[in-house]
Structures are given as structure tokens and as C-alpha cells.
Design a protein around this motif. Sequence first.
Motif, PDB file in Angstrom:
ATOM      1  N   VAL B 373       0.862  -1.170   0.000  1.00 21.77           N
ATOM      2  CA  VAL B 373       0.000   0.000   0.000  1.00 21.77           C
ATOM      3  C   VAL B 373       0.905   1.227   0.000  1.00 21.77           C
ATOM      4  O   VAL B 373       1.841   1.316   0.787  1.00 21.77           O
ATOM      5  CB  VAL B 373      -0.880  -0.013   1.264  1.00 21.77           C
ATOM      6  CG1 VAL B 373      -1.714   1.254   1.341  1.00 21.77           C
ATOM      7  CG2 VAL B 373      -1.767  -1.233   1.272  1.00 21.77           C
ATOM      8  N   ARG B 389      -7.537  -3.178  -3.770  1.00 21.13           N
ATOM      9  CA  ARG B 389      -7.158  -4.563  -4.023  1.00 21.13           C
ATOM     10  C   ARG B 389      -7.939  -5.120  -5.225  1.00 21.13           C
ATOM     11  O   ARG B 389      -7.388  -5.785  -6.095  1.00 21.13           O
ATOM     12  CB  ARG B 389      -7.445  -5.409  -2.777  1.00 21.13           C
ATOM     13  CG  ARG B 389      -6.834  -6.783  -2.837  1.00 21.13           C
ATOM     14  CD  ARG B 389      -7.032  -7.492  -1.509  1.00 21.13           C
ATOM     15  NE  ARG B 389      -8.424  -7.821  -1.308  1.00 21.13           N
ATOM     16  CZ  ARG B 389      -8.953  -8.998  -1.636  1.00 21.13           C
ATOM     17  NH1 ARG B 389      -8.196  -9.926  -2.162  1.00 21.13           N
ATOM     18  NH2 ARG B 389     -10.228  -9.229  -1.434  1.00 21.13           N
ATOM     19  N   VAL B 406      -4.388 -11.266  -5.096  1.00 18.67           N
ATOM     20  CA  VAL B 406      -3.612 -10.094  -4.715  1.00 18.67           C
ATOM     21  C   VAL B 406      -3.740  -9.898  -3.216  1.00 18.67           C
ATOM     22  O   VAL B 406      -4.837  -9.986  -2.667  1.00 18.67           O
ATOM     23  CB  VAL B 406      -4.127  -8.835  -5.447  1.00 18.67           C
ATOM     24  CG1 VAL B 406      -3.465  -7.577  -4.903  1.00 18.67           C
ATOM     25  CG2 VAL B 406      -3.882  -8.958  -6.946  1.00 18.67           C
ATOM     26  N   ARG B 407      -2.629  -9.651  -2.566  1.00 20.24           N
ATOM     27  CA  ARG B 407      -2.653  -9.375  -1.132  1.00 20.24           C
ATOM     28  C   ARG B 407      -1.980  -8.029  -0.899  1.00 20.24           C
ATOM     29  O   ARG B 407      -0.863  -7.783  -1.375  1.00 20.24           O
ATOM     30  CB  ARG B 407      -1.902 -10.465  -0.368  1.00 20.24           C
ATOM     31  CG  ARG B 407      -1.899 -10.251   1.147  1.00 20.24           C
ATOM     32  CD  ARG B 407      -0.920 -11.185   1.824  1.00 20.24           C
ATOM     33  NE  ARG B 407      -1.379 -12.567   1.805  1.00 20.24           N
ATOM     34  CZ  ARG B 407      -1.945 -13.182   2.857  1.00 20.24           C
ATOM     35  NH1 ARG B 407      -2.111 -12.537   3.985  1.00 20.24           N
ATOM     36  NH2 ARG B 407      -2.305 -14.442   2.761  1.00 20.24           N
ATOM     37  N   LEU B 408      -2.685  -7.153  -0.189  1.00 16.90           N
ATOM     38  CA  LEU B 408      -2.075  -5.868   0.163  1.00 16.90           C
ATOM     39  C   LEU B 408      -1.205  -6.081   1.393  1.00 16.90           C
ATOM     40  O   LEU B 408      -1.637  -6.715   2.349  1.00 16.90           O
ATOM     41  CB  LEU B 408      -3.146  -4.828   0.470  1.00 16.90           C
ATOM     42  CG  LEU B 408      -4.085  -4.467  -0.683  1.00 16.90           C
ATOM     43  CD1 LEU B 408      -5.088  -3.411  -0.215  1.00 16.90           C
ATOM     44  CD2 LEU B 408      -3.312  -3.941  -1.880  1.00 16.90           C
ATOM     45  N   VAL B 409       0.003  -5.575   1.348  1.00 17.60           N
ATOM     46  CA  VAL B 409       0.879  -5.722   2.501  1.00 17.60           C
ATOM     47  C   VAL B 409       1.301  -4.347   2.994  1.00 17.60           C
ATOM     48  O   VAL B 409       1.089  -3.328   2.329  1.00 17.60           O
ATOM     49  CB  VAL B 409       2.115  -6.604   2.170  1.00 17.60           C
ATOM     50  CG1 VAL B 409       1.670  -8.000   1.779  1.00 17.60           C
ATOM     51  CG2 VAL B 409       2.966  -5.979   1.087  1.00 17.60           C
ATOM     52  N   GLU B 410       1.874  -4.320   4.178  1.00 20.36           N
ATOM     53  CA  GLU B 410       2.192  -3.046   4.822  1.00 20.36           C
ATOM     54  C   GLU B 410       3.239  -2.282   4.030  1.00 20.36           C
ATOM     55  O   GLU B 410       4.112  -2.872   3.410  1.00 20.36           O
ATOM     56  CB  GLU B 410       2.715  -3.300   6.246  1.00 20.36           C
ATOM     57  CG  GLU B 410       1.645  -3.825   7.170  1.00 20.36           C
ATOM     58  CD  GLU B 410       2.211  -4.198   8.525  1.00 20.36           C
ATOM     59  OE1 GLU B 410       3.192  -3.583   8.962  1.00 20.36           O
ATOM     60  OE2 GLU B 410       1.652  -5.118   9.149  1.00 20.36           O
TER      61      GLU B 410
END
Lengths: 157, 433
Positions: B373, B389, B406-410
Motif C-alpha cells: 500500500v 485490491r 492479490v494481497r495488500l501488505v504493509e
Amino acid sequence: MSSTGVTRGVSDPMIKQLTVFLENSPGRLAGLTRALGDAGVNMRALMVADTAEFGVVRIICDRPEVARAALEEAGFGVSVTDVLAVEVPDSPGGLADVLEVLGGIGVNVEYAYCYVEPGGTAAIDVFRVEDIARATDALRAANMRVLGPADVYAVGG
Amino acid sequence: MFQPEYEAMDRGALERLQLERLNDMLTRVYGAVPMYRERFDAAGIAPRADSLEALADLPFTVKDDLRSAYPYGMFAVPLRDIVRVHSSSGTTGQVTVVGYTSGDIDRWSDLMARTLACAGATPDDVVQVTYGYGLFTGGLGVHYGAERLGCTTIPISGGNTKRQVQVLKDFGATVLACTPSYAVLIAETASEMGIDPRSLPLRAGVFGAEPWSENMRRQIEELFGITAIDIYGLSEVLGPGVASECSCQCGLHVNEDHFIIEIVDPATLRPVPDGERGEVVFTTLTKEGIPVLRYRTRDISRIVPGECACGRTFRRMERVSGRTDDMLIIRGVNVFPSQIEQVLAGIPGVAPHYQVVLTKRGSMDHVEVHVEVGPDVPFDEIKTLEALRTRVAAEIASALAVSIAVRLVEPKSIQRSEGKAQRVLDRRDEGSE
């Protein structure tokens, strides 16, 4: 900000809520709260909203800017959001009264959460709305107590 | 143009020069490199080409040939004539060693001076060489070219990103040479240090050593306010200096007076017509230390048809779109990580840092793209994140013709690289999720 701020008709100072983006993995929330603890930040309220993969943590604390710096230093993604806080009697129907005022002027509530002050008789409801100024005016006109930063940042405010 | 007498050479004259140099090279490798002699003898082929087209019938060289010859088995001159060795980065297996004669170093310096001139550099420029110095060819390769061109050369090497920013600023560097992913990290670091990357005196960058996308180029150009040039090379063939974009940014001119480029179908190994994609194959014409015949790079590209407005007559290869060994086959569709990068760079709110993560779910392979993000996303509301996402997933599905989770990561959670970014993380042998 300005020492003569009252003359410019600016609205009341806003309550700053921190929002932290967290992946759902063990120890992340612990790391977040430890970072705040080490920075000497005292939390007033904490709310976790989660999905299957990630969560956002919303925090009201005594020193938002210190907390933000500490969290960023620790590698967290932090955003600061203005929120509305209202003191409502800790009795049935208290929250409904507030929401009816907001609904009556067409203000949509994105999310809300409440906390109770230790030893207090009133609950504090926190709202995220688009137009805080208009909501504030309407609530005050309905004789409700809208809180400022000084009221919520300090314990027993 | 640093050497217009070659770079803008008449095509007919160039092809005659190539053929003459090719035959000289074949004679040299047949005489001095046992592997080539055995290969020609076994196939009953003479080490000779009557035309450039005849090259397509000669044997290939592959990475494993260099590995088997480790360290010096492919050298075509005695070690006393080798003045320097480099080695491949070892990212794809056992390292290989390459050697250079003083003549090789001299020609390499010219080729890198051409490359820097392609980016518009002149003796008035200050070049910060942020590629690693050492066994990797990047640092010293750019260094010698910058000195050959007459630039002021800062041999800072890679690493210590805050110092990179400080030196860019204090020494007044006007040209930056590093990997594109590291350029992004330098810009981010500058911003964190309170230095606007656009306020730096930089005006151009030569970026290479890893595949990158057109969108990432635009992003780097925007971040620093510079012209970003794609450069290409590999240690087995030379190092940087094999091909470079000019200011037209429409393909990389191959230094054809020193290398012959072929594009072959990876399955049939036959040359494909100009314009069609395939595996890039290089033959060195003038290399003395370690000449290679039809070296299969595993890089995927194509020849850009037509002439370039810059006046160089060397044919252009398109930016490398991936490697034959990075290629993922997801539900039957060929996917290169660079395609994912291209999609991400076009979406506001996500950082250009990503990783394709392979895991096992039961007996099935599971592919997931991890995307950071961006710092400017108002992520207070879950719906904003969900919308982001969904958009990333939809755009990837549309661009790649296959849907990928899809994975949102920090923010800043994907490991930053000071060299080549690791875009694919294979965790399939770590057990089921």
C-alpha cells in the motif's frame, strides 16, 4: 494555530485519530502497542477492523503526533484522520439520539465506536463522517455535547 | 555519438565488417578453446561462415558450458594475457568466471562511453556509479566508460542509501548509474531525509541489470525529473555495454560492430523474423579473453523493426520483457514478473514494490502477488483498501489474461534491494499454508 484564531472564524480544532494498516499476522498488534508504550503514549481508545487478510487499527491517544512519529519510526504505515466525538449519557437510546440527528441532516457515518471513561457516567462515541463541521453544528443545536481534542486526549477529560 | 564512424555506419559496410570479424573469431575459438574445437569436429562443421546467415547453423553456447569450464576453461588466451576477471552474480546458479585482455578492457571502455553518450552525457557530466564494484561487471564497467568519455566519475559503488543521497546532492552528480529498483529506493530515501529528489542536479540515469517496465521508467523520470535510459549487458558476453537506448527511448541499439544479435524460438532454436519475440542470442566478434559463439542469454526480447531517428544504424532490441527461467506458467498462461510491474506502476496508491509468492495449498501451487500500500493512500477506510485490491486484481487479470490473487501488505514490508530485486519468492518447499 494562530494566536488570534478566534477572529478568522475557523472551526474548532479537530480530534486526530491514528489509523494503522496491519497485515493479519501474529505479533503485529503487539508490536504496534509496544511501540506506543515505549514512546510513552497513552491510548484512550483502540478499535480493530479486520478483513480476511489485513486490518486497520484506529487509535485515540493523548499525543497523536508523538504516536505517529513513533509508529512510523517502527516501520508502520500510519494515517491521521479527523473524527467527531460526542459525549452521550450512558443510558438506553443515547447513541440512537445522536445518530438520528446525523441522519436528519443527511450525514453518512462511515464507521463509529464508543468507549466509556473510567468511573464516568457518560459514554464517548467516535464517528467518522464526511462533514464534521456541519455535524457538529447540528449536534450542538440539539443540545448535545461535542468534544474537542482537550476533552478526549487527557484521562478523565 | 561517441564513435559515429561505427555507430552510424552504412549497413552494408557493417555487415561486411561483421562477417570478417566473425570468421576471425571462429578461427580463434577453434584454435584455442577445446570445447569449441570438439563441438565443430563432432558435428563435422568447419569453423567458418560464408555469410552471416550461415551463423544459424553453428553450435550454441549455454550457461552450463561456462559452469563446466569453471574457472578458466573457456578462455581463448593464456592467463598471462588476461588483465582482469569478473564473475556472474550467481543469482541463477553456480557462478561463472570471465576474463578480459587489455584490448578487451579498452574496447569495453569505448562501448560504455557510447552508452553514456546515448544518455546525453558529455565530459561536463558528473557520473555517480552506484552499481556494485567488484566481481560484478556493473561498477567497473560503467566506471571505465565514464572515464573514457571524460566525465567526472564518482566510484561510490552500491549500498548505504542515505550516503548515496548525500553524495548525489553534495557532489552535484548529473548522471546516476544503478539498477532501476535501487533508483526508486534512492528517491524514497531522499524524500525521507527531507530532500526533494527533483531538487538534485541529476539530469539522466542509465539503469539496467534487471528487467523493468516502461511505467517504472516514467515513474523514475517523474521522481527525479530526469531522462532514464535502459542499458543492457551480461557478463558472459561483456558486461554492461552490449546495448543501450538512445534519447529516443525506443529500443536498445546493439553494438553490432562487436556483437551479432539473433532472436531464436526457445523451442526450435531457429531464428525468428525481425519483430517477433524470442530468446536473445549473442555472438562476440572482438572479445579476446573469452569469446562466445551464439550464447543463449535466456532473456526474452525482439528486434524493433525500422530505423531510429537518432541516426545510429545499429539495430535495436526491445527492452527485455523477462527471462526464460523467470517465466511462470499460471494455469497455462505464460507470465513474466515484469508484466505485473507494468500494471502496478499504472495504478495510483500502490508502491512499485511487489513480490510474486508461490506457495503450496494442499497439492496445488498457489500464486499470490504481494503489493505494498503506497504512503499516500487514505487507508482509514476498509472500503478504500478493498477497492484498491479489487482494482489491482482486475487490472492484472485484464493485462495478463489470467487472474492472480492479490494481497495488500504493509508499506515498506517488501525487502528493498540494493542490487537486483527479488521479484519471485518460491516458498513451495516450505510446506502447506
